[in-house]
Design a protein around this motif. Structure first.
Motif, PDB file in Angstrom:
ATOM      1  N   LYS A 103      -6.670  25.355 -23.555  1.00 52.78           N
ATOM      2  CA  LYS A 103      -5.766  25.934 -24.537  1.00 52.78           C
ATOM      3  C   LYS A 103      -5.103  24.824 -25.314  1.00 52.78           C
ATOM      4  O   LYS A 103      -4.963  23.698 -24.841  1.00 52.78           O
ATOM      5  N   VAL A 104      -4.686  25.144 -26.531  1.00 48.45           N
ATOM      6  CA  VAL A 104      -4.048  24.167 -27.400  1.00 48.45           C
ATOM      7  C   VAL A 104      -2.972  24.871 -28.196  1.00 48.45           C
ATOM      8  O   VAL A 104      -3.140  26.019 -28.620  1.00 48.45           O
ATOM      9  N   ALA A 105      -1.842  24.195 -28.374  1.00 50.46           N
ATOM     10  CA  ALA A 105      -0.740  24.730 -29.182  1.00 50.46           C
ATOM     11  C   ALA A 105      -0.426  23.709 -30.267  1.00 50.46           C
ATOM     12  O   ALA A 105      -0.204  22.533 -29.980  1.00 50.46           O
ATOM     13  N   ILE A 106      -0.416  24.166 -31.519  1.00 55.17           N
ATOM     14  CA  ILE A 106      -0.155  23.255 -32.632  1.00 55.17           C
ATOM     15  C   ILE A 106       0.965  23.796 -33.499  1.00 55.17           C
ATOM     16  O   ILE A 106       1.210  25.001 -33.562  1.00 55.17           O
ATOM     17  N   GLY A 107       1.659  22.885 -34.152  1.00 55.66           N
ATOM     18  CA  GLY A 107       2.668  23.252 -35.130  1.00 55.66           C
ATOM     19  C   GLY A 107       2.101  23.036 -36.520  1.00 55.66           C
ATOM     20  O   GLY A 107       1.512  21.986 -36.802  1.00 55.66           O
ATOM     21  N   SER A 108       2.241  24.035 -37.372  1.00 52.78           N
ATOM     22  CA  SER A 108       1.656  23.959 -38.706  1.00 52.78           C
ATOM     23  C   SER A 108       2.746  24.045 -39.763  1.00 52.78           C
ATOM     24  O   SER A 108       3.439  25.051 -39.879  1.00 52.78           O
ATOM     25  N   LEU A 109       2.908  22.959 -40.518  1.00 50.80           N
ATOM     26  CA  LEU A 109       3.783  22.967 -41.679  1.00 50.80           C
ATOM     27  C   LEU A 109       3.070  23.684 -42.818  1.00 50.80           C
ATOM     28  O   LEU A 109       1.857  23.883 -42.773  1.00 50.80           O
ATOM     29  N   LEU A 110       3.796  24.067 -43.830  1.00 54.89           N
ATOM     30  CA  LEU A 110       3.234  24.891 -44.906  1.00 54.89           C
ATOM     31  C   LEU A 110       1.954  24.303 -45.474  1.00 54.89           C
ATOM     32  O   LEU A 110       0.956  25.001 -45.636  1.00 54.89           O
ATOM     33  N   THR A 111       1.945  23.017 -45.752  1.00 46.48           N
ATOM     34  CA  THR A 111       0.776  22.411 -46.388  1.00 46.48           C
ATOM     35  C   THR A 111      -0.411  22.318 -45.449  1.00 46.48           C
ATOM     36  O   THR A 111      -1.540  22.166 -45.893  1.00 46.48           O
ATOM     37  N   ILE A 116       0.409  19.531 -37.800  1.00 41.92           N
ATOM     38  CA  ILE A 116      -0.433  19.243 -38.952  1.00 41.92           C
ATOM     39  C   ILE A 116       0.313  19.656 -40.214  1.00 41.92           C
ATOM     40  O   ILE A 116       0.894  20.740 -40.282  1.00 41.92           O
ATOM     41  N   GLY A 117       0.346  18.753 -41.175  1.00 38.50           N
ATOM     42  CA  GLY A 117       1.074  19.000 -42.407  1.00 38.50           C
ATOM     43  C   GLY A 117       1.383  17.692 -43.104  1.00 38.50           C
ATOM     44  O   GLY A 117       0.792  16.646 -42.806  1.00 38.50           O
ATOM     45  N   ARG A 118       2.317  17.728 -44.003  1.00 42.03           N
ATOM     46  CA  ARG A 118       2.693  16.548 -44.766  1.00 42.03           C
ATOM     47  C   ARG A 118       3.277  15.487 -43.827  1.00 42.03           C
ATOM     48  O   ARG A 118       4.231  15.736 -43.090  1.00 42.03           O
ATOM     49  N   ALA A 167      -3.658  10.201 -41.188  1.00 37.95           N
ATOM     50  CA  ALA A 167      -3.809  10.837 -42.496  1.00 37.95           C
ATOM     51  C   ALA A 167      -5.192  11.457 -42.617  1.00 37.95           C
ATOM     52  O   ALA A 167      -6.195  10.875 -42.206  1.00 37.95           O
ATOM     53  N   LEU A 168      -5.242  12.672 -43.181  1.00 36.89           N
ATOM     54  CA  LEU A 168      -6.508  13.373 -43.375  1.00 36.89           C
ATOM     55  C   LEU A 168      -6.907  13.446 -44.847  1.00 36.89           C
ATOM     56  O   LEU A 168      -8.041  13.183 -45.200  1.00 36.89           O
ATOM     57  N   PHE A 169      -5.974  13.796 -45.703  1.00 42.00           N
ATOM     58  CA  PHE A 169      -6.288  13.915 -47.124  1.00 42.00           C
ATOM     59  C   PHE A 169      -4.994  14.008 -47.918  1.00 42.00           C
ATOM     60  O   PHE A 169      -3.910  14.145 -47.349  1.00 42.00           O
ATOM     61  N   SER A 170      -5.119  13.914 -49.223  1.00 43.41           N
ATOM     62  CA  SER A 170      -3.986  14.107 -50.128  1.00 43.41           C
ATOM     63  C   SER A 170      -4.248  15.346 -50.965  1.00 43.41           C
ATOM     64  O   SER A 170      -5.399  15.647 -51.299  1.00 43.41           O
ATOM     65  N   GLN A 195       0.334  12.535 -48.402  1.00 39.43           N
ATOM     66  CA  GLN A 195      -0.735  12.632 -47.414  1.00 39.43           C
ATOM     67  C   GLN A 195      -0.489  13.765 -46.425  1.00 39.43           C
ATOM     68  O   GLN A 195       0.615  13.940 -45.922  1.00 39.43           O
ATOM     69  N   ILE A 196      -1.556  14.497 -46.152  1.00 40.68           N
ATOM     70  CA  ILE A 196      -1.537  15.552 -45.150  1.00 40.68           C
ATOM     71  C   ILE A 196      -2.282  15.030 -43.929  1.00 40.68           C
ATOM     72  O   ILE A 196      -3.332  14.385 -44.047  1.00 40.68           O
ATOM     73  N   GLY A 197      -1.742  15.282 -42.750  1.00 41.31           N
ATOM     74  CA  GLY A 197      -2.408  14.756 -41.561  1.00 41.31           C
ATOM     75  C   GLY A 197      -1.842  15.294 -40.271  1.00 41.31           C
ATOM     76  O   GLY A 197      -1.129  16.299 -40.239  1.00 41.31           O
ATOM     77  N   ILE A 198      -2.161  14.601 -39.188  1.00 42.80           N
ATOM     78  CA  ILE A 198      -1.801  15.009 -37.830  1.00 42.80           C
ATOM     79  C   ILE A 198      -0.724  14.078 -37.285  1.00 42.80           C
ATOM     80  O   ILE A 198      -0.846  12.850 -37.386  1.00 42.80           O
TER      81      ILE A 198
END
Length: 320
Positions: free
Chosen positions: A110-118, A163-165, A179-182, A288-291
């Motif tokens: 199992k995995v739990a992640i927090g996701s920001l809007l972006t 994951i997010g900005r 960083a993953l992408f902009s 930058q958007i990333g982890i």
């Protein structure tokens, strides 16, 4: 580590080495329930046993972790620090357990992640869809929110990563970032919105519209407001404030609200038939958007698999 300034660091480290899983779980339960009775019930132990475990903890450190009162128990500053560490320790033990299980099954976890809007646009859903094909038994929990809500849950071990900005989560000695992408953010509306036929709408005209926007404390909202301030115009008031991706999309498609979303949303075939960009508003650079994850900790096999799936989705998108 945070509590060295109060003279607690050595006590906390010593206590962590001495404590057992039962002590860690008890501290968390006492913090959550504020009562020895309710905490003991949640752990399926007797109240005297729970009281004895707490006394053993406090004897070991030579200080109070919880203050007793008529209403129950309240954590001291050291108690709060120990609860935070307890959550991290138990999260790491859970990761070890998952790793052992994965050796036998190759899939479970199992995995739990927090996701920001972006980070809530196409990337996370696409990565999960891809992962579900090869790892159908992995259970995934997604918590959406702003950085102020999600960072403490990352530090406590409740979330595997965010994951997010990246600028929303300050890199520090306890947080590492990849960083993953902009990407840019754009103003969007439903197809057929009256402003779709007005590509030269001014900021004054946009200000009069009803908006669904992220909360004022978010970086994206500050950037949005600053665009209006630069033209000596007060920014529009938000009719609705939310970072819920589902609510934003539903309301934008079904009402005349305007909103601001990552550009990938409008170009994604899933949403491109319903939403259009309003070109009169210049795109905002989201950086930058990333982890973001805890420094010096190992991700569980399930979390590692999801991160790899996210990277694969990004590689596929870049190749298109």
């Amino acid at each position: 580590m945070w509590y060295a300034k109060n003279g607690y660091l050595m006590k906390l480290d010593r206590l962590e080495r001495w404590a057992t899983v039962r002590h860690f779980r008890l501290a968390i339960a006492l913090f959550e329930y504020g009562s020895v009775l309710h905490a003991s019930r949640s752990l399926n132990v007797s109240q005297p046993t729970a009281s004895k475990l707490l006394l053993d903890l406090e004897d070991a450190v030579g200080a109070k972790l919880f203050l007793r009162n008529r209403r129950g128990v309240t954590p001291t500053e050291l108690g709060r620090a120990f609860v935070d560490r307890s959550k991290m320790v138990l999260a790491q033990l859970d990761h070890v357990s998952q790793a052992i299980s994965a050796l036998g099954t190759g899939h479970a976890g199992k995995v739990a992640i927090g996701s920001l809007l972006t980070g809530s646009s196409y990337l996370v859903p696409a990565a999960i869809a891809k992962l579900s094909i090869s790892r159908p038994d992995i259970r995934i929990k997604i918590i959406e929110g702003v950085s102020g809500e999600l960072l403490p849950r990352l530090l406590s071990g409740e979330l595997d990563f965010l994951i997010g900005r990246l600028s929303d989560i300050s890199s520090s000695a306890v947080v590492s970032q990849e960083a993953l992408f902009s990407e840019n953010a754009i103003v969007v509306a439903r197809k057929g919105h009256p402003l779709e036929q007005n590509p030269h709408a001014t900021l004054e005209e946009l200000k009069k519209e009803a908006w669904i926007l992220p909360p004022v404390e978010t970086t994206l909202r500050k950037q949005f407001d600053h665009t209006f301030y630069n033209e000596n115009i007060d920014p529009p008031h938000a009719t609705i404030e939310t970072v819920s991706f589902f609510n934003i999309l539903w309301l934008l498609k079904k009402t005349d609200l305007l909103g601001i979303l990552p550009q990938s949303i409008v170009t994604d075939i899933t949403y491109s038939n319903d939403l259009v960009r309003l070109p009169s508003f210049e795109p905002l650079i989201l950086e930058q958007i990333g982890i973001s994850r805890l420094m010096g900790t190992e991700l569980s096999p399930a979390a590692t698999a999801l991160v790899e799936s996210i990277r694969n989705v990004m590689a596929s998108s870049s190749a298109e």
